[in-house]
Design an enzyme around this catalytic site. Structure first.
Site, mmCIF file in Angstrom:
data_model
loop_
_atom_site.group_PDB
_atom_site.id
_atom_site.type_symbol
_atom_site.label_atom_id
_atom_site.label_comp_id
_atom_site.label_asym_id
_atom_site.label_seq_id
_atom_site.Cartn_x
_atom_site.Cartn_y
_atom_site.Cartn_z
ATOM 1 N N SER A 141 87.460 38.466 89.083
ATOM 2 C CA SER A 141 87.431 39.249 87.840
ATOM 3 C C SER A 141 86.241 38.858 86.975
ATOM 4 C CB SER A 141 88.755 39.082 87.106
ATOM 5 O OG SER A 141 88.829 39.926 85.982
ATOM 6 N N ASP A 289 84.801 45.161 83.492
ATOM 7 C CA ASP A 289 84.596 43.833 84.055
ATOM 8 C C ASP A 289 84.246 43.948 85.545
ATOM 9 O OD1 ASP A 289 87.123 44.538 84.963
ATOM 10 O OD2 ASP A 289 87.929 42.517 84.801
ATOM 11 N N ASP A 291 85.514 43.476 88.460
ATOM 12 C CA ASP A 291 86.373 44.147 89.445
ATOM 13 C C ASP A 291 86.960 45.439 88.891
ATOM 14 O OD1 ASP A 291 88.158 42.728 87.754
ATOM 15 O OD2 ASP A 291 89.693 42.697 89.305
ATOM 16 N N ASP A 293 88.992 46.450 86.535
ATOM 17 C CA ASP A 293 90.369 46.733 86.143
ATOM 18 C C ASP A 293 90.541 46.680 84.625
ATOM 19 O OD1 ASP A 293 90.198 43.970 85.846
ATOM 20 O OD2 ASP A 293 92.044 43.528 86.933
#
Length: 550
Positions: A141, A289, A291, A293
């Site tokens: 992340s 961000d 990733d 999500d």
């Protein structure tokens, strides 16, 4: 086995990866202790760790061990198991994804592998779309560049909740010789995901739109070097929005070279976006961000860019959905967490939504989304850490969905001569003023872990001298204490303590599940903005004085 015994076991393994062996030979005694004393554990967001050699680091051997344990779990769910695997832009992500696929294939599990980086919500969607038994996302992340991580998902595209994660952990702990896990058998079981799944994901995201708005809005978008670049510009452009990307941050750079922080919760993530926004006169800045999500936003208001936090953004989005939808479901559900703002709860209740409050971690929202299938309608889920979900065809946070609905809401309010800041102020005028905040106390290494435990134990076992405490909720003990009365908390055990005060203020202490931090959350409410600000400052000072004295 102590850390030196584990260190020597690794060092003497004849086939040890040469780069890891070189790293080990150059370790100081302290570095050996840090790398080998503990084993990486699954937390609220899966397993994350610093890349490198050791049992407390992330490397291909730890990945293989985790994958074998998860593979055994998948085979227990379905003897003809399959698993979807995706990865982000980080160092070793692609290599770890391939290693994961090889382990699963060697176990007789079909491995659907993305041929390039993909967002976490795509992994969740693809797991359901392909009818897989589970999913694995290689990502850390927003963590610093030295980290990588590993998330596991069930057949519903939801991260495993503690009951099932514990089964995987038990499998992992039974593995003695993880150096010898096979990776060469049945490699024909590795299948690459085709673009049909990409297109299906894009169409699903587009369907979260609820109103046909005039798209007279300039938007700056940045994926912060991460996976949002795959779908973010495409979705927003195809939906007719005027998108301007921060080109330097569209590069899939594992070092995050052009950004001070790859975390959209932090103002530093917006430096280049603000520069571009000022240059082109943008109304809205969106930063996802790595990733993809979570999303952070900045709004042009009175000539300046104002950053909104996750609670504020969720309040605006939920109010927009509920107040402008042509028809609301009769049995609609809104989900949030016990460290998130109470404002969206008040909004949801005005529109007769069922409200469900769960532990931190979007897997608990995904779990509830499954529970209400056939009984009610999923409307919205969010947590304060800049993550929300509109369509539960995904069972995790989805920044692509969030970007689209935020852009739509911004256009809707612009037609009324308002910015999203104006829209938020309108909400405050109707529901009262709310303010939330978070203090991250970074406590690294073994000493840091001991300090976090010491602080949590102090609050768990002592009466805390903060004025107005009415209720203490201890989620580890699963008990709540109110005016001498004890009641049970019907949620999974978690090392979290929450205090509720007589003026509806609250604060929470929670060790991070993904970083070496203790998180202290605060929430207050007031009749005016000044009352709210003053109360926030006083409550934060009271609590942090206690924390700092421990």
């Amino acid at each position: 086995m102590n850390y030196l015994e584990k260190y020597n076991l690794w060092l003497n393994y004849k086939n040890l990866d040469p780069s890891l062996k070189e790293e080990m030979l150059n370790m100081t005694e302290k570095e050996k202790e840090e790398a080998f004393t503990n084993d990486l554990e699954f937390g609220t967001g899966g397993m994350r760790g610093i890349l490198g050699a050791g049992t407390n680091r992330l490397n291909k051997y730890i990945i293989k061990k985790a994958t074998y344990g998860f593979g055994e779990y998948l085979l227990g769910q379905n003897p003809k198991a399959s698993c979807v695997i995706a990865h982000d832009n980080r160092h070793m992500s692609k290599e770890f994804a391939l290693e994961t696929a090889k382990v699963l294939a060697s176990m007789g599990i079909v491995a659907y592998l993305s041929n390039d980086l993909r967002p976490t919500p795509f992994l969740s969607f693809a797991t359901r779309k392909l009818g897989a038994t589970g999913g694995i996302m290689i990502t850390a992340s927003h963590n610093p560049k030295e980290y990588n991580g590993y998330k596991i998902y069930d057949a519903d595209g939801c991260q495993l909740t503690p009951k099932y994660a514990d089964m995987v952990i038990d499998n992992i702990n039974k593995i003695n010789d993880y150096f010898e896990i096979r990776t060469e058998k049945n490699q024909e079981l590795i299948k690459y995901i085709d673009e049909d799944v990409d297109n299906a994901y894009v169409e699903m995201v587009k369907n979260v739109s609820i109103n046909n708005v005039k798209k007279d809005l300039k938007i700056v978008y940045t994926p912060l070097h991460g996976t949002g670049s795959v779908f973010g510009p495409r979705i927003l452009t195809e939906e007719g929005y005027d998108i301007h990307c921060v080109e330097a941050q569209m590069v899939h750079d594992p070092n995050f070279s052009s950004v001070k922080s790859a975390n959209p919760e932090e103002a530093d993530a917006f430096i280049e976006s603000i520069n571009l926004g000022n240059k082109i006169g943008a109304d809205l800045l969106l930063a996802t961000d790595p990733d993809a999500d979570r999303v952070g936003i900045a709004v042009k208001h009175n000539g300046e860019y104002v950053l909104l936090n996750g609670n504020q953004t969720a309040s605006i989005v939920l109010n927009y959905i509920l107040s402008t939808s042509k028809k609301l479901p009769e049995n609609g559900y809104v989900f949030t967490t016990n460290v998130s703002s109470s404002l969206p709860v008040a909004i949801a209740k005005k529109y007769n939504m069922n409200v469900n409050i769960v532990l931190t971690g979007f897997k608990f929202i995904g779990e509830k989304a499954k529970e209400i299938e056939g009984k009610g309608t999923y409307v919205f889920g969010f947590e304060e850490s800049y993550g929300c979900l509109l369509s539960d065809e995904v069972r995790d946070k989805d920044a692509m969905q969030a970007c689209l609905i935020i852009a739509e809401a911004a256009c809707y309010y612009k037609e009324q001569g308002k910015s999203l800041v104006d829209a938020l102020n309108d909400i405050f005028e109707e529901y009262g003023y709310y303010k939330e905040g978070l203090v991250n106390i970074s406590l690294k290494g073994l000493e840091g872990s001991k300090k976090i435990n010491e602080i949590m134990n102090f609050f768990r076992t002592n009466d805390i001298n903060v004025k107005g405490i009415v209720t203490k909720e201890d989620y580890k003990l699963q008990e709540a204490y109110t005016n001498g009365e004890t009641s049970k908390i019907d949620l999974p055990k978690s090392n979290v303590i929450k205090y509720i005060l007589d003026d509806d203020s609250w604060f929470v202490l929670r060790p991070s599940g993904t970083e070496p931090k203790l998180k202290v959350y605060f929430g207050v409410k007031g009749n005016t903005n000044k009352m709210c600000e003053d109360r926030f400052v006083s409550l934060k000072a009271e609590v942090m004085n206690i924390v700092n004295e421990i």
